[in-house]
Design a protein around this motif. Sequence first.
Motif, mmCIF file in Angstrom:
data_model
loop_
_atom_site.group_PDB
_atom_site.id
_atom_site.type_symbol
_atom_site.label_atom_id
_atom_site.label_comp_id
_atom_site.label_asym_id
_atom_site.label_seq_id
_atom_site.Cartn_x
_atom_site.Cartn_y
_atom_site.Cartn_z
ATOM 1 N N ILE A 129 -1.854 -5.331 4.131
ATOM 2 C CA ILE A 129 -2.671 -4.123 3.914
ATOM 3 C C ILE A 129 -2.259 -3.037 4.905
ATOM 4 O O ILE A 129 -2.122 -1.868 4.539
ATOM 5 C CB ILE A 129 -4.170 -4.468 4.041
ATOM 6 C CG1 ILE A 129 -4.601 -5.363 2.877
ATOM 7 C CG2 ILE A 129 -5.015 -3.200 4.093
ATOM 8 C CD1 ILE A 129 -5.975 -5.972 3.050
ATOM 9 N N TRP A 130 -2.022 -3.384 6.165
ATOM 10 C CA TRP A 130 -1.611 -2.413 7.173
ATOM 11 C C TRP A 130 -0.281 -1.777 6.793
ATOM 12 O O TRP A 130 -0.104 -0.564 6.892
ATOM 13 C CB TRP A 130 -1.513 -3.094 8.528
ATOM 14 C CG TRP A 130 -1.081 -2.161 9.621
ATOM 15 C CD1 TRP A 130 -1.849 -1.261 10.285
ATOM 16 C CD2 TRP A 130 0.239 -2.036 10.146
ATOM 17 N NE1 TRP A 130 -1.098 -0.584 11.199
ATOM 18 C CE2 TRP A 130 0.202 -1.033 11.141
ATOM 19 C CE3 TRP A 130 1.446 -2.663 9.875
ATOM 20 C CZ2 TRP A 130 1.321 -0.660 11.855
ATOM 21 C CZ3 TRP A 130 2.559 -2.292 10.603
ATOM 22 C CH2 TRP A 130 2.491 -1.293 11.578
ATOM 23 N N ILE A 131 0.684 -2.607 6.343
ATOM 24 C CA ILE A 131 1.999 -2.084 5.945
ATOM 25 C C ILE A 131 1.861 -1.149 4.753
ATOM 26 O O ILE A 131 2.490 -0.085 4.705
ATOM 27 C CB ILE A 131 2.967 -3.245 5.641
ATOM 28 C CG1 ILE A 131 3.338 -3.959 6.947
ATOM 29 C CG2 ILE A 131 4.225 -2.751 4.934
ATOM 30 C CD1 ILE A 131 4.097 -5.255 6.749
ATOM 31 N N GLN A 132 1.026 -1.525 3.787
ATOM 32 C CA GLN A 132 0.823 -0.653 2.624
ATOM 33 C C GLN A 132 0.208 0.678 3.046
ATOM 34 O O GLN A 132 0.621 1.732 2.576
ATOM 35 C CB GLN A 132 -0.064 -1.349 1.593
ATOM 36 C CG GLN A 132 0.618 -2.489 0.865
ATOM 37 C CD GLN A 132 -0.328 -3.296 -0.009
ATOM 38 O OE1 GLN A 132 -1.541 -3.135 0.073
ATOM 39 N NE2 GLN A 132 0.238 -4.149 -0.846
ATOM 40 N N ASN A 133 -0.767 0.636 3.942
ATOM 41 C CA ASN A 133 -1.390 1.877 4.426
ATOM 42 C C ASN A 133 -0.387 2.734 5.186
ATOM 43 O O ASN A 133 -0.375 3.962 5.038
ATOM 44 C CB ASN A 133 -2.610 1.567 5.298
ATOM 45 C CG ASN A 133 -3.771 1.014 4.489
ATOM 46 O OD1 ASN A 133 -3.856 1.228 3.276
ATOM 47 N ND2 ASN A 133 -4.648 0.295 5.151
ATOM 48 N N GLU A 134 0.445 2.116 6.013
ATOM 49 C CA GLU A 134 1.469 2.858 6.746
ATOM 50 C C GLU A 134 2.477 3.487 5.795
ATOM 51 O O GLU A 134 2.894 4.629 5.982
ATOM 52 C CB GLU A 134 2.206 1.944 7.742
ATOM 53 C CG GLU A 134 1.391 1.608 8.967
ATOM 54 C CD GLU A 134 1.136 2.827 9.832
ATOM 55 O OE1 GLU A 134 2.053 3.602 10.086
ATOM 56 O OE2 GLU A 134 -0.023 2.980 10.268
ATOM 57 N N ALA A 135 2.858 2.731 4.750
ATOM 58 C CA ALA A 135 3.819 3.274 3.779
ATOM 59 C C ALA A 135 3.217 4.452 3.034
ATOM 60 O O ALA A 135 3.915 5.442 2.765
ATOM 61 C CB ALA A 135 4.230 2.183 2.797
ATOM 62 N N ARG A 136 1.942 4.359 2.701
ATOM 63 C CA ARG A 136 1.288 5.479 2.000
ATOM 64 C C ARG A 136 1.172 6.708 2.907
ATOM 65 O O ARG A 136 1.329 7.826 2.461
ATOM 66 C CB ARG A 136 -0.116 5.056 1.547
ATOM 67 C CG ARG A 136 -0.092 4.151 0.356
ATOM 68 C CD ARG A 136 -1.505 3.866 -0.144
ATOM 69 N NE ARG A 136 -1.449 2.710 -1.021
ATOM 70 C CZ ARG A 136 -2.263 1.689 -0.981
ATOM 71 N NH1 ARG A 136 -3.264 1.667 -0.115
ATOM 72 N NH2 ARG A 136 -2.137 0.695 -1.812
ATOM 73 N N SER A 137 0.881 6.474 4.181
ATOM 74 C CA SER A 137 0.716 7.610 5.082
ATOM 75 C C SER A 137 2.064 8.277 5.388
ATOM 76 O O SER A 137 2.121 9.458 5.719
ATOM 77 C CB SER A 137 0.038 7.184 6.382
ATOM 78 O OG SER A 137 0.899 6.360 7.140
ATOM 79 N N GLN A 138 3.167 7.554 5.300
ATOM 80 C CA GLN A 138 4.493 8.110 5.551
ATOM 81 C C GLN A 138 5.029 8.861 4.347
ATOM 82 O O GLN A 138 5.885 9.734 4.495
ATOM 83 C CB GLN A 138 5.493 6.982 5.918
ATOM 84 C CG GLN A 138 5.160 6.239 7.172
ATOM 85 C CD GLN A 138 5.207 7.114 8.408
ATOM 86 O OE1 GLN A 138 6.029 8.014 8.494
ATOM 87 N NE2 GLN A 138 4.324 6.856 9.354
ATOM 88 N N ALA A 139 4.515 8.530 3.161
ATOM 89 C CA ALA A 139 5.030 9.170 1.930
ATOM 90 C C ALA A 139 4.484 10.556 1.706
ATOM 91 O O ALA A 139 3.679 11.117 2.272
ATOM 92 C CB ALA A 139 4.707 8.295 0.720
#
Length: 139
Positions: A129-139
């Motif tokens: 979940i943390w990785i998915q949130n980080e990926a969304r925030s970087q996009a």
Amino acid sequence: MQVVTENNRSIGQVVAELKNDARDFVSTRLQMLTQEMKEKVGVWKVAVPMLALAGVIGVIALLALTFAFIAFFAGVFSPSPYAWCYGALIITAGYFIIAGGLFYLGRRELTQAGLAPRRTMRVLKDDQIWIQNEARSQA
């Protein structure tokens, strides 16, 4: 051009020294490990046969105790020609009851604990979940 450090040594000399120190460090640790493992193997060579012999003697003692219980119950039913059979049946039933109780308790413990590593799975899910949130925030 040669770079010189505070102690009038070149970077190459410092790197070579670090490399030698690292090699000595690893070598020392490997020597310690092999020595400790040799000691442990020596202990295991003595302990394992002792434990095996203790297990064999324990089984023999259990068989002797079982015979003593059967003989006791055979004495209780002594006028009957089937006294030994009754004694053996009573002890066998007792062993089955004990084995069933232990099986039930062990199975209950296993089903309550489960096979999946729950904490690790939870941490991995949190990481996902943390990785998915980080990926969304970087996009």
